[in-house]
Design an enzyme around this catalytic site. Structure first.
Site, mmCIF file in Angstrom:
data_model
loop_
_atom_site.group_PDB
_atom_site.id
_atom_site.type_symbol
_atom_site.label_atom_id
_atom_site.label_comp_id
_atom_site.label_asym_id
_atom_site.label_seq_id
_atom_site.Cartn_x
_atom_site.Cartn_y
_atom_site.Cartn_z
ATOM 1 N N GLU A 38 41.307 31.656 62.267
ATOM 2 C CA GLU A 38 42.164 30.483 62.451
ATOM 3 C C GLU A 38 41.812 29.431 61.400
ATOM 4 O O GLU A 38 40.641 29.072 61.236
ATOM 5 C CB GLU A 38 41.968 29.918 63.863
ATOM 6 C CG GLU A 38 42.547 28.543 64.113
ATOM 7 C CD GLU A 38 44.040 28.443 63.826
ATOM 8 O OE1 GLU A 38 44.455 27.439 63.202
ATOM 9 O OE2 GLU A 38 44.797 29.380 64.200
ATOM 10 N N ARG A 112 51.327 23.000 77.259
ATOM 11 C CA ARG A 112 50.976 24.010 76.252
ATOM 12 C C ARG A 112 49.472 24.061 76.011
ATOM 13 O O ARG A 112 48.896 25.139 75.804
ATOM 14 C CB ARG A 112 51.728 23.703 74.955
ATOM 15 C CG ARG A 112 51.778 24.866 73.986
ATOM 16 C CD ARG A 112 52.636 24.552 72.776
ATOM 17 N NE ARG A 112 52.787 25.710 71.926
ATOM 18 C CZ ARG A 112 53.800 26.572 71.988
ATOM 19 N NH1 ARG A 112 54.755 26.376 72.881
ATOM 20 N NH2 ARG A 112 53.855 27.605 71.187
ATOM 21 N N TYR A 221 61.203 18.320 82.120
ATOM 22 C CA TYR A 221 60.648 18.976 83.305
ATOM 23 C C TYR A 221 59.187 18.535 83.467
ATOM 24 O O TYR A 221 58.533 18.118 82.503
ATOM 25 C CB TYR A 221 60.742 20.507 83.196
ATOM 26 C CG TYR A 221 60.224 21.105 81.911
ATOM 27 C CD1 TYR A 221 58.861 21.328 81.708
ATOM 28 C CD2 TYR A 221 61.099 21.477 80.893
ATOM 29 C CE1 TYR A 221 58.396 21.885 80.534
ATOM 30 C CE2 TYR A 221 60.634 22.044 79.718
ATOM 31 C CZ TYR A 221 59.281 22.250 79.544
ATOM 32 O OH TYR A 221 58.822 22.809 78.382
ATOM 33 N N ASP A 299 56.265 34.231 66.019
ATOM 34 C CA ASP A 299 57.113 33.517 65.072
ATOM 35 C C ASP A 299 57.033 34.070 63.655
ATOM 36 O O ASP A 299 57.943 33.858 62.853
ATOM 37 C CB ASP A 299 56.731 32.028 65.037
ATOM 38 C CG ASP A 299 57.295 31.256 66.214
ATOM 39 O OD1 ASP A 299 58.079 31.834 66.980
ATOM 40 O OD2 ASP A 299 56.939 30.072 66.366
#
Length: 408
Positions: A38, A112, A221, A299
């Site tokens: 990462e 998230r 939401y 993605d």
């Protein structure tokens, strides 16, 4: 599930986002060793909401983290459509117990960051040093025996395969298939997370609300056991002048962009401290995701517009199917081809569905006081909603037949 086998070369994963971590955890739980590289120095996900539909809940159960994610989430009782200026409301579908009855798993909304942290904890519980931070991937070379990943620091790593889970600006994709750069999609989004105490009482419901209007839509939401409200407002725009794809804006700018929208939308905007504006980007679809021992995930290979609430779910599905293929086949290149065949049609069908929703959510007919409600009646009728969503929610990445299993 098994502990990893360090005697075999690890599977290398570029990117520690949700898709990359889901793949890492799925592989570790099936006895394969992994190393995740990462580029960021710290593991941080953007503070925003994510909708976990039943297909995503099944993945989290397979990964062993469903309870951890749900503990900090909000069970969703249903979804609704509201007309941008009048607030007229249509029930889209029931969720909660109804989702469990129909699909076997719940539909919930999560922060998230909480989802990301649960995946990080799951990976580190099985292999504490699996995630390597500050490790920007610069290139790779492969041969008949493995893949060598080159880091920007000059260091290298050797593995049996490389999984490019490095997002829409994927280095792995570019090295495999050329530099088809992500481009602005003539759409931007305002994003914010609002403390629930600032939200009007009548909006504090465990419901996903989608406001649709000419040239834009708004979604909100609750998150984190009802402590927060997620807000995202999309608008069609031409040109993107910011140097970054995301930049901090002001509530005044956001309110002006949604001038004329219902006061419930404006009340949410007024409750925001500092919204961020994001340029929505697109990349052309790929005919293939895989070359030899290298493949793509999430993605990096099937980025979609965020209009079907499936980006995270589909990336996690990728991770589980990928792990199943690598677990059962010692021929790495064949396993990666099997993974691609198992995922390509479904992923791009969902990509197409997200694109189709632009015209549905932003239709110019919604400006007309007569045609607007009639358009919603037509487009969100029960049979049409079920046709758009049921096949997505029914999917089980942990048991879906792989190609040779389907023909057996």
């Amino acid at each position: 599930m098994h502990s990893s086998n360090p005697s075999k070369p690890p599977v290398l994963i570029a990117g520690a986002g949700i898709g990359g971590l889901a793949a890492a955890l799925a592989l570790l739980r099936r006895g394969l060793d992994v190393e995740v590289y990462e580029q960021a120095d710290q593991l941080r996900e953007v503070g925003a909401g994510v909708q976990i539909s039943p297909n995503g809940s099944r993945v989290l159960a397979d990964l062993g983290v469903l309870d951890a994610v749900r503990a900090s989430s909000c069970e969703t009782e249903g979804k609704e459509i509201r007309l941008w200026n009048t607030g007229q409301t249509w029930k889209l579908f029931d969720l909660g117990a109804e989702a469990v009855r129909r699909f076997g798993f719940s539909y919930f909304t999560a922060y998230r960051v909480d989802l990301h942290n649960a995946l990080v904890d799951g990976v580190r519980a099985l292999k504490p040093d699996a995630i390597r931070l500050g490790a920007r991937c610069a290139g790779f070379e492969q041969d008949r025996d493995g893949v060598t990943l080159q880091l920007e620091s000059g260091a290298t790593a050797r593995g049996s395969a490389l999984i490019g889970a490095d997002g829409i600006h994927s280095m792995t994709r570019t090295r495999l298939f050329g530099s088809d750069r992500a481009t602005f999609a003539d759409m931007m989004a305002w994003r914010a997370v609002i403390p629930m105490e600032r939200v009007p009482q009548h909006l504090r419901r465990p419901v996903g609300t989608n406001w649709v209007g000419p040239g834009g839509h708004v979604i909100h939401y609750p998150l984190r056991r009802g402590e927060l409200m997620n807000f995202v407002g999309y608008l069609e725009r031409t040109g993107w002048v910011a140097e970054s794809w995301n930049v901090q804006g002001t509530t005044e700018e956001c309110a002006a962009d949604f001038k004329g929208w219902h006061d419930d939308v404006q009340a949410l905007i007024r409750a925001i401290d500092a919204p961020f504006k994001w340029g929505i980007v697109r990349r052309p679809p790929l005919d293939a995701w895989t070359e030899g021992r290298v493949t793509l995930l999430g993605d990096a290979c099937h980025a979609m517009f965020p209009l079907l609430a499936q980006g995270a779910n589909v990336a996690m599905e990728d991770g589980v199917v990928l792990a199943r293929c690598l677990e059962r086949d010692d021929d790495v290149a064949a396993a990666l081809q099997r993974y691609e065949r198992a995922r390509h049609e479904r992923a791009y069908r969902i990509v197409a569905g997200s694109t189709e929703n632009i015209n549905r959510f932003h239709n110019r007919a919604l400006a007309d006081p007569v045609e607007g409600p009639a358009f919603i009646d037509r487009e969100w009728g029960t049979s049409k909603v079920q046709a758009r969503y049921d096949w997505i929610f029914e999917y089980d990445a942990a048991t879906v037949p792989l190609d040779d299993e389907a023909s057996a």
